[in-house]
Scaffold this active site. Structure first.
Site, PDB file in Angstrom:
ATOM      1  N   CYS A 102      18.020 -15.407  17.050  1.00  0.00           N
ATOM      2  CA  CYS A 102      17.829 -16.859  16.993  1.00  0.00           C
ATOM      3  C   CYS A 102      16.838 -17.239  15.898  1.00  0.00           C
ATOM      4  O   CYS A 102      15.785 -17.834  16.166  1.00  0.00           O
ATOM      5  CB  CYS A 102      17.366 -17.378  18.347  1.00  0.00           C
ATOM      6  SG  CYS A 102      18.599 -17.160  19.639  1.00  0.00           S
ATOM      7  N   GLY A 134       7.380   9.033   1.180  1.00  0.00           N
ATOM      8  CA  GLY A 134       7.971   8.790   2.494  1.00  0.00           C
ATOM      9  C   GLY A 134       9.341   8.187   2.290  1.00  0.00           C
ATOM     10  O   GLY A 134      10.372   8.828   2.498  1.00  0.00           O
ATOM     11  N   GLU A 186       2.287  11.501  -1.565  1.00  0.00           N
ATOM     12  CA  GLU A 186       2.724  11.098  -0.223  1.00  0.00           C
ATOM     13  C   GLU A 186       4.066  10.361  -0.246  1.00  0.00           C
ATOM     14  O   GLU A 186       4.142   9.177   0.082  1.00  0.00           O
ATOM     15  CB  GLU A 186       1.663  10.204   0.414  1.00  0.00           C
ATOM     16  CG  GLU A 186       0.309  10.888   0.598  1.00  0.00           C
ATOM     17  CD  GLU A 186      -0.790   9.914   0.994  1.00  0.00           C
ATOM     18  OE1 GLU A 186      -0.510   8.695   1.055  1.00  0.00           O
ATOM     19  OE2 GLU A 186      -1.911  10.364   1.234  1.00  0.00           O
TER      20      GLU A 186
END
Length: 463
Positions: A391, A322, A320
């Site tokens: 912030c 990614g 898998e």
């Protein structure tokens, strides 16, 4: 840095001792191919280009910040993974890294399957034409709705993660008159050398069912007892951003050991094993990732050796990747807003994005590279910290890097290897609209995920 170590540094606010930093690169204008997408270069005017397009043109047309994805590189990496594992294995792209309808179409065309973790990801995959049987559904707490959608779509695998889910899925599949293929996700007691929050195969975490505690074997019993479920195999995922195979070696041995126990107890040889993903990429030139062919050969050899020792037929392997596919194919393009020198420390370079488009530095202490993209410079190197406009003092994009000392507001800078998890984990902190994703290929750019607007945010706020 050890090949097995996750690139993690000091907490963001720390002042580091003199001599901690590596020396600046010999050429600040150079673009190391290890960390940049394959079509990235500089043109005669010194600007960074991708797919033949000048980043200044991209910024003028589409604005900044923006994720810029090299389609040719993405397709080439997808083909490399598909080719390395061949027809006797399955390659599932881990959609959590970054998913869009365009990406799913590329995957479908290049012969990869897709792995999804939510109803949203599943619907994107289906909307882009990925056949249900080429989709796997993951997740540690799938809802009834998600399971119903998956069964209705005919997904090739549901990776079950708990006893409750076995019961839930069995009832849903039975109600739909379906025999749903499943894998049981197991934890093998292997902790990859990575950050605590992305190591997933040790015992004290939320994913999977433990082999050592007997939970995995009990889950197998429960699945086999349900006529509406078809147990196809076992699933193991040991972590993320992994550079060596030691963890896979131990994991495969324990997975195959459980396969042998299933055979001995139930008289069943399960035909599939999914070894997950997690192979690392280069975020900085010091990282040393493996090539797909090397990974495929190593994993195949490990599984064959362990199966031979256990007297088992070799199961079909799934992986898998990614991040390993999409991560290196994109960079984030920013405009410099302020340049603030702190005498004796470093220079703070503020850009028009930040933790809302890349949370990984704040979340994982991830390290990145950065380059001046709109021009070249012969100025001396200065130690910088690239920060965002939010912030938070922890709003850091690149903790420590070198940029030319003549860097000025209005310059464009680019951070490579941001294809994975940056757009997927992006937020609207401070009500910042999320940036677009631009796909570039053969001298043309198009928006594949549009930029959010303040109007989008207001539409969600019903007052």
């Amino acid at each position: 840095m050890s090949r097995s170590a996750h690139p993690a540094g000091p907490r963001h606010g720390d002042v580091l001792p003199e001599g901690h930093y590596q020396a600046p690169p010999a050429d600040l204008n150079a673009l190391d191919p290890k960390v940049w997408a394959r079509t990235v270069a500089r043109n005669a005017e010194g600007a960074v280009t991708v797919g033949g397009l000048d980043v200044r043109t991209l910024a003028a047309e589409f604005g900044t910040p923006a994720y810029v994805l090299d389609e040719a590189d993405f397709r080439a990496r997808a083909r490399a993974w598909r080719g390395a594992f061949g027809e006797g294995a399955d390659v599932y792209y881990a959609g959590k890294a970054f998913l869009s309808k365009a990406v799913v179409r590329w995957l479908r065309e290049e012969g990869l399957n897709v792995d999804v973790c939510s109803a949203g990801e599943l619907r994107v995959a289906l909307a882009a034409g990925m056949p249900g049987e080429r989709i796997a559904l993951h997740g540690n707490n799938k809802s009834v709705r998600e399971l119903e959608l998956a069964v209705k779509a005919g997904v090739g695998h549901v990776v079950v993660d708990s006893f409750e889910e076995v019961d839930r899925l069995a009832e849903i599949a039975g109600a739909q008159g379906v025999r749903q293929p499943v894998l049981v996700r197991i934890t093998v007691g292997v902790e990859a050398h990575t950050h605590e929050f992305i190591a997933t195969a040790h015992e004290d975490q939320k994913f999977g069912l433990s082999i050592s505690g007997g939970l995995a074997a009990e889950a197998v019993r429960r699945v086999l007892a349900r006529p509406s479920l078809e147990l196809r195999g076992l699933h193991s995922h040991i972590g993320s951003q992994i550079f060596d195979f030691a963890g896979f070696e131990v994991a495969a041995r324990r997975v195959v050991g459980l396969l042998a126990e299933v055979r001995d107890e139930h008289g069943v040889e399960l035909p599939e094993v999914d070894l997950g993903g997690g192979l690392g990429i280069a975020y900085t030139p010091e990282d040393d990732p493996r090539e797909p062919a090397e990974i495929a050969a190593a994993l195949d050899a490990i599984v064959r050796r362990e199966c031979a020792a256990a007297g088992l037929a070799v199961p079909r392997i799934s992986v898998e990747p990614g991040r390993a596919i999409v991560g290196p194919t994109a960079f984030t393009l920013y405009e410099v807003g302020t340049v603030k020198p702190l005498e004796g420390l470093r220079t703070y370079v503020s850009v028009d994005g930040g933790m809302s488009d890349n949370i990984r530095t704040a979340l994982y202490d991830a390290e990145y590279s950065v380059a001046l993209a709109s021009r070249t410079s012969e100025a001396a190197p200065m130690l910088v910290r690239v920060v965002g406009k939010h912030c938070e003092s922890g709003d850091i994009v690149v903790k420590d890097a070198f940029l030319p000392a003549d860097l000025a507001p209005g310059d464009l800078i680019a951070v490579p290897a941001t294809g994975a998890y940056c757009r997927s984990m992006a937020s609207n902190y401070n009500h910042a609209p999320r940036p677009p994703v631009l796909a570039v290929a053969d001298g043309a750019a198009r928006v594949i995920v549009r930029r959010e607007t303040e109007e989008d945010l207001l539409r969600l706020d019903i007052g």
